[in-house]
Write a protein that holds these residues in place. Structure first.
Motif, PDB file in Angstrom:
ATOM      1  N   GLY A  10       1.016  -1.090  -0.171  1.00  0.00           N
ATOM      2  CA  GLY A  10       0.032  -0.029  -0.100  1.00  0.00           C
ATOM      3  C   GLY A  10       0.630   0.962  -0.083  1.00  0.00           C
ATOM      4  O   GLY A  10       1.985   1.100  -0.148  1.00  0.00           O
ATOM      5  N   PHE A  11       0.166   2.339   0.107  1.00  0.00           N
ATOM      6  CA  PHE A  11       0.942   3.483   0.260  1.00  0.00           C
ATOM      7  C   PHE A  11       1.824   3.804   1.273  1.00  0.00           C
ATOM      8  O   PHE A  11       3.162   4.022   0.875  1.00  0.00           O
ATOM      9  CB  PHE A  11      -0.337   4.735   0.228  1.00  0.00           C
ATOM     10  N   LEU A  12       1.626   3.749   2.511  1.00  0.00           N
ATOM     11  CA  LEU A  12       2.355   3.772   3.640  1.00  0.00           C
ATOM     12  C   LEU A  12       3.350   2.717   3.823  1.00  0.00           C
ATOM     13  O   LEU A  12       4.582   2.673   4.089  1.00  0.00           O
ATOM     14  CB  LEU A  12       1.531   4.004   4.903  1.00  0.00           C
ATOM     15  N   ASP A  31       0.216  -8.957   1.781  1.00  0.00           N
ATOM     16  CA  ASP A  31      -0.870  -8.123   0.997  1.00  0.00           C
ATOM     17  C   ASP A  31      -1.581  -8.679   0.206  1.00  0.00           C
ATOM     18  O   ASP A  31      -1.328  -9.537  -0.709  1.00  0.00           O
ATOM     19  CB  ASP A  31       0.151  -6.515   0.355  1.00  0.00           C
ATOM     20  N   MET A  33      -3.515  -7.160  -1.826  1.00  0.00           N
ATOM     21  CA  MET A  33      -3.665  -6.219  -3.122  1.00  0.00           C
ATOM     22  C   MET A  33      -4.802  -5.482  -3.145  1.00  0.00           C
ATOM     23  O   MET A  33      -5.191  -5.048  -4.309  1.00  0.00           O
ATOM     24  CB  MET A  33      -3.306  -6.819  -4.503  1.00  0.00           C
ATOM     25  N   PRO A  75      -8.074  -1.398   4.337  1.00  0.00           N
ATOM     26  CA  PRO A  75      -8.353  -0.248   3.664  1.00  0.00           C
ATOM     27  C   PRO A  75      -8.348   1.354   4.416  1.00  0.00           C
ATOM     28  O   PRO A  75      -8.741   1.070   5.479  1.00  0.00           O
ATOM     29  CB  PRO A  75      -9.986  -0.575   3.008  1.00  0.00           C
ATOM     30  N   ARG A 185      -8.993  10.412  -1.132  1.00  0.00           N
ATOM     31  CA  ARG A 185      -8.528  11.185  -0.113  1.00  0.00           C
ATOM     32  C   ARG A 185      -8.318  12.445  -0.868  1.00  0.00           C
ATOM     33  O   ARG A 185      -7.931  13.018  -1.854  1.00  0.00           O
ATOM     34  CB  ARG A 185      -7.332  10.617   0.419  1.00  0.00           C
TER      35      ARG A 185
END
Ligand SMILES: NC(=O)c1ccc[n+]([C@@H]2O[C@H](COP(=O)([O-])OP(=O)(O)OC[C@H]3O[C@@H](n4cnc5c(N)ncnc54)[C@H](O)[C@@H]3O)[C@@H](O)[C@H]2O)c1
Length: 317
Positions: A10-12, A31, A33, A75, A185
């Motif tokens: 993920g992003f972080l 993950d 995904m 999520p 976001r």
């Protein structure tokens, strides 16, 4: 050091994998995904990195000893958790339970990635860790907020009852490269709209506030907390607070866009203010954010300008 990062694609999580690899860890990303992407980790060529495509709501066993587990799988954007309400509750409950079980079996140190959303629509500003929050358990956002509140409760139960070595980081809004343009976001939303020359969507009158932390600062704080000996929750976020309207104007200015602003109805239970009290992080971890909004946004805009697909947008607060 053998370290698991759930949600590592993920992003972080992907930025955390980069940091851990730079510090010499052997990193296993787990993950499924659902909101992450292989693209976020394709730059990693280290032979100390493995990615397992697994759902952490199902039990996972490891033969080798694990030293640290960073549990980030969930999520995280309002668009994602409103689309995936049951998965969000399951990963907060069953996923956290499974990872705590793995940490107990392995004698590993466990960190929960919690969130400022445990404070709900806060009645105190800034929010210190001692604040218990103002959450609507049955509202649409309750699936995320309550999943994380449950995850914090079970983490503390494992700590108190089983003596498990645990950490809880309460992450405040973070932004930077590898966010999805269409994840809904506010930062990718505004940047995407500005780059496409569309009007920026502001929900409500834009007087609600947010404070945004650049991703390199955030993962540095997360790492420092894991390596500290402090077991109660710690806020990691940037206390520089802006109204959403101010923020929309900063982004149009930075991108040189001629976009205007359109106002839409504020969603149910949208927090009116959000700003971390970071005194604990300062004192305990010697941490505070270093990257200013201008520099962080320049990096992020540069990233979005380069990726394909900036023509797609999905607007949500
Ligand atoms: N980014 C922020 O501003 C922010 C703020 C507060 C808290 N957090 C927390 O940080 C963590 C990471 O957030 P992010 O912004 O990187 O979101 P993200 O959606 O980019 O990453 C979450 C990752 O978890 C994975 N995942 C979800 N369910 C899973 C499951 N059942 N099994 C395995 N993997 C699963 C996704 O595929 C994704 O790669 C989340 O726990 C989130 O709640 C993030």
């Amino acid at each position: 050091m053998k370290t698991i990062v759930t949600g590592g694609a993920g992003f972080l999580g992907s930025h955390l994998c980069d940091l851990l690899l730079s510090k010499g860890h052997q990193v296993i990303c787990i993950d499924n995904m659902v909101t992450g992407s292989e693209r976020n980790i394709e730059h990693i060529s280290s032979d100390r990195f493995t990615c397992l495509k697994n759902d952490v709501t199902k039990p996972i066993y490891f033969g080798d000893r694990i030293d640290y587990i960073f549990h980030l799988a969930s999520p995280a954007s309002p668009v994602d958790y409103l689309d995936l309400p049951i998965q969000t509750l399951k990963v907060g409950a069953l996923g956290t339970y499974n990872m705590l079980g793995l940490a107990k079996e392995q004698g590993a140190r466990f960190m929960l990635a919690s969130t400022s959303e445990v404070y709900g629509d806060p009645l105190v500003n800034p929010q210190p860790e001692e604040y218990w929050g103002n959450v609507n358990s049955i509202g649409p956002r309750g699936v995320y907020d309550e999943a994380k509140r449950y995850a914090e409760a079970i983490t503390m139960a494992y700590h108190r009852y089983h003596g498990l070595d645990t950490r809880i980081v309460r992450i405040f809004n973070t932004y930077g490269p590898r966010m999805r343009l269409n994840d809904g976001r506010v930062v990718p939303n505004f940047i995407g709209q500005a780059l496409r020359g569309e009007d920026l969507t502001v929900y409500g009158d834009g007087s609600q506030t947010r404070s945004f932390c650049y991703v390199s600062d955030e993962v540095d704080g997360i790492y420092r907390l894991m390596m500290s000996d402090y077991t109660l929750p710690v806020n990691i976020g940037n206390p520089e607070e802006h109204t959403i309207l101010e923020f929309a104007k900063i982004i149009t200015r930075m991108t040189g866009s001629s976009s205007g602003i359109v106002f839409k109805e504020l969603p149910v239970d949208d927090p009116k203010q959000r700003r971390p009290d970071i005194e604990k992080a300062r004192k305990l971890l010697g941490w505070e954010p270093k990257v200013g909004l201008g520099d962080g946004l320049r990096e992020t805009v540069g990233y979005f300008q380069k990726i394909p697909g900036k023509s797609q947008g999905k607007s949500h607060p």
